[in-house]
Design a protein around this motif. Structure first.
Motif, short mmCIF file in Angstrom:
data_model
loop_
_atom_site.label_atom_id
_atom_site.label_comp_id
_atom_site.label_asym_id
_atom_site.label_seq_id
_atom_site.Cartn_x
_atom_site.Cartn_y
_atom_site.Cartn_z
N THR A 169 0.83 -1.21 0.00
CA THR A 169 0.00 0.00 0.00
C THR A 169 0.86 1.26 0.00
O THR A 169 0.60 2.19 -0.77
CB THR A 169 -0.93 0.00 1.23
OG1 THR A 169 -1.68 -1.21 1.23
CG2 THR A 169 -1.86 1.17 1.23
N ASN A 170 1.87 1.29 0.85
CA ASN A 170 2.74 2.46 0.91
C ASN A 170 3.54 2.64 -0.36
O ASN A 170 3.77 3.77 -0.81
CB ASN A 170 3.66 2.40 2.13
CG ASN A 170 2.97 2.82 3.40
OD1 ASN A 170 1.88 3.37 3.38
ND2 ASN A 170 3.61 2.57 4.53
N TYR A 171 3.97 1.54 -0.98
CA TYR A 171 4.68 1.63 -2.25
C TYR A 171 3.78 2.27 -3.32
O TYR A 171 4.19 3.21 -4.00
CB TYR A 171 5.14 0.24 -2.71
CG TYR A 171 5.77 0.26 -4.08
CD1 TYR A 171 7.11 0.57 -4.24
CD2 TYR A 171 5.01 -0.02 -5.22
CE1 TYR A 171 7.69 0.61 -5.49
CE2 TYR A 171 5.58 0.02 -6.48
CZ TYR A 171 6.92 0.33 -6.62
OH TYR A 171 7.49 0.38 -7.86
N ALA B 233 12.98 1.63 3.83
CA ALA B 233 12.69 2.07 5.21
C ALA B 233 11.34 2.77 5.32
O ALA B 233 10.74 2.80 6.40
CB ALA B 233 13.80 2.99 5.71
N LEU B 234 10.85 3.32 4.22
CA LEU B 234 9.59 4.07 4.24
C LEU B 234 8.37 3.19 3.97
O LEU B 234 7.24 3.66 4.05
CB LEU B 234 9.64 5.20 3.22
CG LEU B 234 10.70 6.27 3.49
CD1 LEU B 234 10.77 7.25 2.33
CD2 LEU B 234 10.43 6.98 4.79
N LEU B 235 8.59 1.93 3.63
CA LEU B 235 7.46 1.08 3.29
C LEU B 235 6.61 0.69 4.50
O LEU B 235 5.47 0.28 4.34
CB LEU B 235 7.94 -0.16 2.53
CG LEU B 235 8.57 0.14 1.16
CD1 LEU B 235 9.00 -1.15 0.49
CD2 LEU B 235 7.63 0.93 0.27
N TYR B 236 7.15 0.81 5.69
CA TYR B 236 6.37 0.57 6.91
C TYR B 236 6.03 1.87 7.61
O TYR B 236 5.64 1.86 8.77
CB TYR B 236 7.10 -0.39 7.86
CG TYR B 236 6.83 -1.83 7.50
CD1 TYR B 236 5.64 -2.44 7.88
CD2 TYR B 236 7.72 -2.55 6.75
CE1 TYR B 236 5.37 -3.75 7.54
CE2 TYR B 236 7.46 -3.87 6.39
CZ TYR B 236 6.28 -4.46 6.79
OH TYR B 236 6.01 -5.75 6.44
#
Length: 165
Positions: free
Chosen positions: A11-13, A26-29
């Motif tokens: 979802t974040n991707y 690192a930003l995917l969570y």
């Protein structure tokens, strides 16, 4: 909890890609706690509200049960919605991060929450109503593969002809 843990990076991707933002592992969570909190509160609210509405309204018809289900989903979306704001606030890019009082706009929050919850409630209510008919249709198609094949060929011909015009 498990679904969120597995699906949040996807979802974040997709979110970061759609916004044209940098994508780093690192930003995917990012926004994990607000997202898990939202999902837990939604599940709890759906169980509690669904039980209360079913007990107090006691629907007997399929339409009545679907309406109670849709109303349950609507209420659960409203109840869990503050976590969506928290999630959105957390996902802001660091270089453009607004203070919470500037970020949070009550009118926008009420509008987007109300519209989103209504769409979700109506969609799942309608889904509950059409599911028995869809099951019958797919069972018929599975038992009658010749008709299914002919119908599929006709559909392909119709779609290809309409796209050529």
């Amino acid at each position: 909890f498990l679904f969120c843990t597995i699906m949040l990076p996807v979802t974040n991707y997709r979110f970061r890609k759609s916004m044209g933002w940098e994508i780093k592992p690192a930003l995917l969570y990012q926004a994990y706690i607000p997202t898990v909190s939202r999902d837990i509160i939604y599940g709890w609210a759906r169980g509690v509200v669904g039980g209360m509405l079913s007990a107090s309204l006691a629907p007997e018809s399929m339409v009545g049960k679907a309406a109670v289900f849709g109303l349950t989903i609507w209420a659960a979306c409203i109840i869990s919605s503050p976590c969506n704001e928290w999630r959105g606030y957390t996902l802001q890019p660091a270089d453009r991060k607004l203070p919470f009082m500037e970020y949070f706009k009550p009118v926008n929050y009420a509008r987007s929450t109300g519209i989103g919850a209504t769409i979700m409630g109506v969609a799942l209510m309608v889904g509950m109503l059409v599911t028995p008919y869809a099951e019958i249709a797919f069972a018929f198609l599975k038992e009658n593969m010749v008709y299914t094949g002919v119908g599929l060929v006709l559909l392909i011909v119709l779609v290809s002809r309409s796209s050529k015009k």
